[in-house]
Design a protein around this motif. Structure first.
Motif, PDB file in Angstrom:
ATOM      1  N   TYR A   3       0.844  -1.185   0.000  1.00  0.00           N
ATOM      2  CA  TYR A   3       0.000   0.000   0.000  1.00  0.00           C
ATOM      3  C   TYR A   3       0.882   1.238   0.000  1.00  0.00           C
ATOM      4  CZ  TYR A   3      -4.432  -2.367   0.604  1.00  0.00           C
ATOM      5  OH  TYR A   3      -5.548  -3.119   0.386  1.00  0.00           O
ATOM      6  N   ALA A  45      -5.901   1.400   4.845  1.00  0.00           N
ATOM      7  CA  ALA A  45      -6.775   1.964   3.812  1.00  0.00           C
ATOM      8  C   ALA A  45      -8.232   1.990   4.271  1.00  0.00           C
ATOM      9  CB  ALA A  45      -6.642   1.167   2.519  1.00  0.00           C
ATOM     10  N   GLU A  51      -9.190   8.802   2.162  1.00  0.00           N
ATOM     11  CA  GLU A  51      -8.995   7.780   1.117  1.00  0.00           C
ATOM     12  C   GLU A  51      -7.670   7.982   0.384  1.00  0.00           C
ATOM     13  OE1 GLU A  51     -12.535   7.738  -1.288  1.00  0.00           O
ATOM     14  OE2 GLU A  51     -13.765   7.052   0.382  1.00  0.00           O
ATOM     15  N   SER A  54      -3.779   3.515  -1.016  1.00  0.00           N
ATOM     16  CA  SER A  54      -4.192   2.550  -2.030  1.00  0.00           C
ATOM     17  C   SER A  54      -3.057   1.595  -2.326  1.00  0.00           C
ATOM     18  CB  SER A  54      -4.634   3.264  -3.306  1.00  0.00           C
ATOM     19  OG  SER A  54      -3.575   4.035  -3.820  1.00  0.00           O
TER      20      SER A  54
END
Length: 56
Positions: A3, A45, A51, A54
């Motif tokens: 991530y 996440a 947000e 990712s």
């Protein structure tokens, strides 16, 4: 694939750092995930309010 935290949208709120079970997230002006330590669990996440996290 580990991530990654977006430098553009991360507010360094600290929500993600407490969720990482392996301590792969480092604080700073923008938080950073150590790709070699990330287990790709997605906990960070899931809790990111902007947000900004990712999969790479």
């Amino acid at each position: 694939m580990a991530y990654k935290i977006s430098e553009d949208t991360c507010t360094a709120c600290g929500t993600c750092i407490d969720e990482c079970p392996v301590g792969a997230i480092s604080p700073g002006d923008v938080y950073v995930i150590d790709a070699s330590a990330c287990t790709e669990c997605g906990s960070c996440a899931d809790v990111c309010p902007t947000e900004s996290i990712s999969i790479e």
